[in-house]
Design a protein around this motif. Structure first.
Motif, PDB file in Angstrom:
ATOM      1  N   ASP A  55      10.080  14.680   4.828  1.00 61.57           N
ATOM      2  CA  ASP A  55       9.588  14.169   3.557  1.00 61.57           C
ATOM      3  C   ASP A  55       8.380  15.012   3.163  1.00 61.57           C
ATOM      4  OD1 ASP A  55       8.665  12.801   1.393  1.00 61.57           O
ATOM      5  OD2 ASP A  55       8.661  10.830   2.342  1.00 61.57           O
ATOM      6  N   GLN A  56       8.530  15.852   2.173  1.00 58.39           N
ATOM      7  CA  GLN A  56       7.454  16.764   1.788  1.00 58.39           C
ATOM      8  C   GLN A  56       6.560  16.189   0.698  1.00 58.39           C
ATOM      9  OE1 GLN A  56       8.811  20.791   1.156  1.00 58.39           O
ATOM     10  NE2 GLN A  56      10.306  20.657   2.818  1.00 58.39           N
ATOM     11  N   GLU A  57       6.839  14.970   0.267  1.00 61.28           N
ATOM     12  CA  GLU A  57       6.010  14.306  -0.726  1.00 61.28           C
ATOM     13  C   GLU A  57       4.932  13.469  -0.026  1.00 61.28           C
ATOM     14  OE1 GLU A  57       6.230  14.399  -4.164  1.00 61.28           O
ATOM     15  OE2 GLU A  57       7.603  16.056  -3.813  1.00 61.28           O
ATOM     16  N   PRO A  58       3.725  13.428  -0.580  1.00 55.24           N
ATOM     17  CA  PRO A  58       2.697  12.555  -0.008  1.00 55.24           C
ATOM     18  C   PRO A  58       3.110  11.106  -0.203  1.00 55.24           C
ATOM     19  CG  PRO A  58       1.961  13.460  -2.103  1.00 55.24           C
ATOM     20  CD  PRO A  58       3.248  14.153  -1.766  1.00 55.24           C
ATOM     21  N   ALA A  59       3.234  10.366   0.874  1.00 54.63           N
ATOM     22  CA  ALA A  59       3.772   9.014   0.795  1.00 54.63           C
ATOM     23  C   ALA A  59       3.013   8.077   1.712  1.00 54.63           C
ATOM     24  CB  ALA A  59       5.255   9.029   1.175  1.00 54.63           C
TER      25      ALA A  59
END
Length: 447
Positions: A55-59
């Protein structure tokens, strides 16, 4: 990107399998993680492995506690309930006193009025929670050398698990266990009377070579770095942007490296950027290995004898910042982070740190640890000297605080009692290793 947008990215739970790979920045070798790997298996100069998350999105995971809120960007396959984390807020009092209009404080410690609940008083708990979460199901005995803060954090966290752990500290660091609520039988504390941090490191290295034991790995452990990286993730969620300058007192500088890696990851997501925060690392004046290496002092690489080392350590304000072997010139290390970020390293006289302790208590209303005071003092100096302008967005990492609050009302006899006390002269004896080995009769020698 707003803080609210950060929160809205967070509905997918952590999968039970590992949701990341390990990547070597030197050769590009990629591998699955077994929860213990510290180094690249390829033959080349030393390099710090990094995590690459699917997951390369900030989450965030709002249902998780403390630092596990950012578990999508943590190398963990399990969590512990009640974990603490970093509390970030915009400073008014200290910012005004220093002449900074956009100062943000990342507070790591115990401050219930602010929601801070790191029960051993420092950000080392972030490392311990992340290391636990990364481990395989049946790990070997973890060996942790420490000045005291890291060991206290591991004692607190790992006493809530069934993982066996050996903590090795100099006798001067035992007072840092005073706020640990109790050490489980699976955690063994060994102290070196009259020794120092280097003695603890050297003994831990020899123990880690025994069957059934494994070094926790310092900067080499991706979990320690990514656990500390949550300081920046917490800040970005609160601020809605990356800081322009990041300030922290450093010994091994694992935390500063971790923040730099996290900033790089955030920029790569396409939501932040374009520049990583400028790192301002701070050390004691007089014993400042990173400062001397960075500024090319001729004596920086001179071997230091044990007696000279111990005498110098005894004179500094913050003895947790005295690592004589920081991960400096290797790939992914301190030098690379400083050069890439346009950073610098500053020394701090003890009298300045003492004044900074009083200033923080007066302006913010909480006690801070010596290392944090060094960072406050160096930030003040940077503003006075024009290194940091008044309008700069600054993130100040208070790496420890609230210990006086934690200690209030506690008995004076709460300091941890080691199961074994060693003299520095006995550390290289085979009998010493055998005595330590006997502390863990159930250790799996095939591990």
């Amino acid at each position: 990107m707003s803080a609210q947008a950060f929160v809205q990215n967070s509905t997918v739970p952590t999968p039970p399998e590992r949701h990341y790979d390990l990547v070597c920045p030197a050769c590009g070798h990629t591998m699955a993680d077994d929860g213990l790997t510290l180094r690249c298996p390829e033959d080349h100069a030393p390099a710090l492995l990094r995590t690459r998350y699917r997951d390369q999105e900030p989450a965030v995971s709002p249902e998780s506690d403390g630092l596990y809120r950012y578990r999508r960007w943590l190398p963990v396959v399990r969590t512990l309930p009640g974990a603490g984390g970093t509390v970030v807020y915009r400073s008014e009092g200290l910012g005004r006193a220093l002449g900074l209009g956009d100062l943000w404080i990342a507070f790591n410690g115990y401050w219930p009025e602010r929601g801070a609940d790191l029960r051993t008083g420092t950000f080392k708990e972030l490392e311990a929670y992340a290391v636990f979460g990364r481990l395989p199901e049946r790990p070997p005995v973890l060996v942790v050398p420490s000045v005291g803060n890291t060991a206290a954090a591991f004692a607190s966290v790992f006493s809530r698990t069934d993982v066996e752990c050996l903590l090795v500290v100099p006798g001067s660091g035992l007072h840092r266990f005073a706020t640990v609520p109790g050490i489980a039988p699976t955690v063994r504390l060994v102290s070196i009377t009259g020794g120092d941090y280097d003695d603890a490191i050297e003994l831990a290295e020899r123990v880690s070579a025994l069957p059934g034991f494994r070094a926790v790995g310092g900067a080499w452990n991706v979990a320690r770095r990514d656990g500390l990286a949550t300081v920046l993730l917490s800040a970005v969620e609160a601020m809605g942007a990356l800081p322009e300058v990041y300030v922290q007192a450093v010994g091994s500088a694992v935390g500063a490296i971790a923040v730099h890696e996290a900033a790089t990851r955030l920029i790569a997501s396409g939501r932040y950027g374009p520049a990583t925060p400028r790192l301002l690392m701070c050390q004691n004046e007089g014993v400042a290995p990173v400062h001397r290496l960075w500024h090319g002092c001729p004596e920086a690489r001179r071997p230091v004898g044990k007696e000279e080392r111990r005498a110098a350590t005894g004179r500094v304000y913050a003895d947790e910042l005295v690592n004589q072997h920081p991960p400096y010139s290797l790939t992914g290390g301190i030098e690379e982070a400083l050069r890439t970020s346009g950073g610098d390293v500053l020394p701090c006289p003890g009298e300045d740190a003492r004044a900074a302790t009083e200033l923080f208590a007066r302006t913010e209303g909480i006690d801070i640890e010596p290392a944090a005071a060094v960072a406050v003092a160096c930030l003040g100096r940077s503003v006075r000297e024009g290194r940091v302008s008044s309008g700069t967005r600054v993130l100040l990492n208070i790496t420890g605080g609230g210990r006086a609050r934690l200690s209030a009302g506690m008995r004076d006899d709460r300091a941890a009692r080691p199961v074994l006390r060693l003299d520095p002269s006995t550390l290289e004896s085979p009998g010493t290793l055998q005595r330590i080995r006997e502390l863990f009769p159930a250790a799996d020698v095939s591990a």
